[in-house]
Design an enzyme around this catalytic site. Sequence first.
Site, PDB file in Angstrom:
ATOM      1  N   GLU A 221       0.879  -1.160   0.000  1.00 26.84           N
ATOM      2  CA  GLU A 221       0.000   0.000   0.000  1.00 26.84           C
ATOM      3  C   GLU A 221       0.914   1.205   0.000  1.00 26.84           C
ATOM      4  O   GLU A 221       1.721   1.368   0.916  1.00 26.84           O
ATOM      5  CB  GLU A 221      -0.887  -0.073   1.243  1.00 26.84           C
ATOM      6  CG  GLU A 221      -2.031   0.904   1.221  1.00 26.84           C
ATOM      7  CD  GLU A 221      -1.881   1.923   2.314  1.00 26.84           C
ATOM      8  OE1 GLU A 221      -2.136   1.593   3.468  1.00 26.84           O
ATOM      9  OE2 GLU A 221      -1.483   3.060   1.990  1.00 26.84           O
ATOM     10  N   CYS A 258      -2.445   7.837   4.905  1.00 28.33           N
ATOM     11  CA  CYS A 258      -2.486   7.498   3.477  1.00 28.33           C
ATOM     12  C   CYS A 258      -3.800   7.951   2.849  1.00 28.33           C
ATOM     13  O   CYS A 258      -3.897   8.058   1.635  1.00 28.33           O
ATOM     14  CB  CYS A 258      -2.275   6.011   3.281  1.00 28.33           C
ATOM     15  SG  CYS A 258      -3.180   5.036   4.475  1.00 28.33           S
TER      16      CYS A 258
HETATM   17  P1  NAP Z   1       9.620   3.694   3.411  1.00 32.19           P
HETATM   18  O1  NAP Z   1      10.828   4.498   3.153  1.00 32.19           O
HETATM   19  O2  NAP Z   1       8.906   3.169   2.228  1.00 32.19           O
HETATM   20  O3  NAP Z   1      10.048   2.483   4.379  1.00 32.19           O
HETATM   21  C1  NAP Z   1       9.112   1.540   4.859  1.00 32.19           C
HETATM   22  C2  NAP Z   1       9.828   0.224   5.138  1.00 32.19           C
HETATM   23  O4  NAP Z   1      10.245  -0.340   3.907  1.00 32.19           O
HETATM   24  C3  NAP Z   1      11.041   0.366   6.015  1.00 32.19           C
HETATM   25  O5  NAP Z   1      11.107  -0.735   6.890  1.00 32.19           O
HETATM   26  C4  NAP Z   1      12.191   0.289   5.032  1.00 32.19           C
HETATM   27  O6  NAP Z   1      13.283  -0.350   5.602  1.00 32.19           O
HETATM   28  C5  NAP Z   1      11.647  -0.609   3.944  1.00 32.19           C
HETATM   29  N1  NAP Z   1      12.237  -0.294   2.644  1.00 32.19           N
HETATM   30  C6  NAP Z   1      12.088   0.868   1.967  1.00 32.19           C
HETATM   31  N2  NAP Z   1      12.778   0.802   0.792  1.00 32.19           N
HETATM   32  C7  NAP Z   1      13.366  -0.423   0.761  1.00 32.19           C
HETATM   33  C8  NAP Z   1      14.211  -1.077  -0.169  1.00 32.19           C
HETATM   34  N3  NAP Z   1      14.578  -0.495  -1.305  1.00 32.19           N
HETATM   35  N4  NAP Z   1      14.627  -2.326   0.127  1.00 32.19           N
HETATM   36  C9  NAP Z   1      14.258  -2.931   1.278  1.00 32.19           C
HETATM   37  N5  NAP Z   1      13.481  -2.358   2.205  1.00 32.19           N
HETATM   38  C10 NAP Z   1      13.034  -1.113   1.949  1.00 32.19           C
HETATM   39  O7  NAP Z   1       8.547   4.511   4.237  1.00 32.19           O
HETATM   40  P2  NAP Z   1       8.666   5.435   5.543  1.00 32.19           P
HETATM   41  O8  NAP Z   1      10.016   5.367   6.177  1.00 32.19           O
HETATM   42  O9  NAP Z   1       7.538   5.051   6.362  1.00 32.19           O
HETATM   43  O10 NAP Z   1       8.408   6.901   5.030  1.00 32.19           O
HETATM   44  C11 NAP Z   1       9.026   7.478   3.922  1.00 32.19           C
HETATM   45  C12 NAP Z   1       7.972   8.050   3.003  1.00 32.19           C
HETATM   46  O11 NAP Z   1       6.995   7.049   2.709  1.00 32.19           O
HETATM   47  C13 NAP Z   1       7.139   9.176   3.580  1.00 32.19           C
HETATM   48  O12 NAP Z   1       7.731  10.415   3.478  1.00 32.19           O
HETATM   49  C14 NAP Z   1       5.889   9.076   2.749  1.00 32.19           C
HETATM   50  O13 NAP Z   1       6.071   9.747   1.542  1.00 32.19           O
HETATM   51  C15 NAP Z   1       5.733   7.617   2.462  1.00 32.19           C
HETATM   52  N6  NAP Z   1       4.711   6.946   3.302  1.00 32.19           N
HETATM   53  C16 NAP Z   1       3.507   6.704   2.764  1.00 32.19           C
HETATM   54  C17 NAP Z   1       2.541   6.056   3.506  1.00 32.19           C
HETATM   55  C18 NAP Z   1       1.213   5.761   2.928  1.00 32.19           C
HETATM   56  O14 NAP Z   1       0.394   5.185   3.629  1.00 32.19           O
HETATM   57  N7  NAP Z   1       0.945   6.104   1.686  1.00 32.19           N
HETATM   58  C19 NAP Z   1       2.806   5.646   4.798  1.00 32.19           C
HETATM   59  C20 NAP Z   1       4.055   5.894   5.345  1.00 32.19           C
HETATM   60  C21 NAP Z   1       5.001   6.536   4.549  1.00 32.19           C
HETATM   61  P3  NAP Z   1      14.651   0.429   5.904  1.00 32.19           P
HETATM   62  O15 NAP Z   1      14.296   1.653   6.635  1.00 32.19           O
HETATM   63  O16 NAP Z   1      15.374  -0.583   6.679  1.00 32.19           O
HETATM   64  O17 NAP Z   1      15.222   0.693   4.568  1.00 32.19           O
END
Ligand code: NAP
Length: 478
Positions: A221, A258
């Site tokens: 999601e 979200c």
């Molecule tokens: P994220 O960067 O997507 O990370 C979420 C999880 O996925 C973390 O455990 C991260 O692990 C892992 N992950 C991310 N990229 C990866 C990769 N290339 N390979 C392996 N694992 C990976 O999300 P976030 O830290 O929650 O927030 C960052 C951005 O996500 C926000 O600024 C926002 O834009 C978006 N977000 C959207 C929603 C929504 O519901 N639409 C919710 C939350 C966040 P690691 O940290 O260990 O890499």
Amino acid sequence: MQIDTIMQQSAQAFDTYKQVKPAERATFLETIAAEIEKQREILVETAGKETNLPAARLNGEITRTTNQLKLFAELIKEGSWVDAVIDTARPDNTPPRPDIRRMLLPVGPVVVFGASNFPFAFSTAGGDTASVLAAGATVVIKGHPAHPRTSLLVFTAMQKAIAAAGMPEHTVQHVADVALGKDLVLHPLTTGVGFTGSLQGGKALMGYATERESPIPVFAEMSSINPVVFFPDALQTQAPQLAQTFAASITLGIGQFCTNPGLLIAIQSEALENFLQLLGTAIAASTPQKMLHSGIQQAYVKGRADMLAQVTLVSETAAPAADEAWPALGRVTGAEFLKNHSLKEELFGPYSLVVTCKDKAELIAVLKSLKGQLTTTVVGTETDTTQWQDIIALQATLAGRIILNQPPTGVEVCAAMVHGGPFPATSDQRFTSVGTSAIKRWVRPVCFQNFPDHLLPDALKKDNPQGIWRTVDNQLTK
Ligand code: NAP
């Protein structure tokens, strides 16, 4: 610990856990809920320090999480979710039809990525994990790095529940190392992945999953701007109340949902200008707040500046402290929006963009230019909903949930909920990550042909020992 050991342990636990009777699995889920409840105070305190979320919100989220576990317990006790279908043998047919029976069975070890914006409800023992365990699959949880201590505390509560309910030790495992996510998805024993987070992260996991020798599904999601269409009669007759409702929704939880309404669309009119003035005033009166973690804060500050460089500012709050996010409302014309694709991307935080369309044709073009969404909202009186049925029908093609006259923030956990939608809202629009149907992500249909009763799962036995609803020779029956 090595990823291989973790996944071997999960697969071994699965061999036993998948045989556990639904009533015992239900007790296990209820025990997890009870163990989390016992830790409520320390969980709220720890999560508050790690996420900047207020205690009232965290308390509400814990309640949602434990209710979610209990809801899945009820679902599996009742039992019909396995969709048992029995076509009994017809030896007199030409050619004779054998006895054929089908039901849903768990896939195997699943990897769940905790989300940053819901430290309980979409994290360690949240909806993904609850639905995996309800399905009879085992789970390896990758804790989100933004709330590591909260995640570990919840996992400890789950371990106590495993012991108390007599489940295999490795039914639930927890890893927190930042380097492990990719390896967990790539491991050959992993059979599915649950994820809530960024589009970039979700797409990376989808890439790893298809790269594998045996590809697996990733239920991610990711990204949604949740378009809201305001129709003329509603703007004319309800502007003050709509302004309050939508300002509250845009700034709720400092925009970190979200389902945040990131795009407001209407046909230009005097009533729209009046509404925007009221909405702008309400946004300006909201309070800047700290975001979940510094990465999200920095992404918002940069994204906000980039967005505001391309649109006209309607209003914003007074300047916040350096580590706080600053709610803002921008506006563009339909023509500008259609030309500029970057305006259609999600900006995670308390920002919303108003698109003013010159006429109905432009409104249709704007809606057709949008990518898949989790939600879309119709704001209209009965006069509007009668007059604009074609626009409402178009909205229904965009999203997993279409809402009438309510803000999109707030996702009820129930059987009818769809928290999903076409890409990039999610990776697979046929499924939901909230509500009891979320269990369908972790099962597959298996057909038993010509099996005697004693070799069949209970749900498919002739005498129906669980007493569940089944389709027997095309008749829904108990
Ligand atoms: P994220 O960067 O997507 O990370 C979420 C999880 O996925 C973390 O455990 C991260 O692990 C892992 N992950 C991310 N990229 C990866 C990769 N290339 N390979 C392996 N694992 C990976 O999300 P976030 O830290 O929650 O927030 C960052 C951005 O996500 C926000 O600024 C926002 O834009 C978006 N977000 C959207 C929603 C929504 O519901 N639409 C919710 C939350 C966040 P690691 O940290 O260990 O890499």
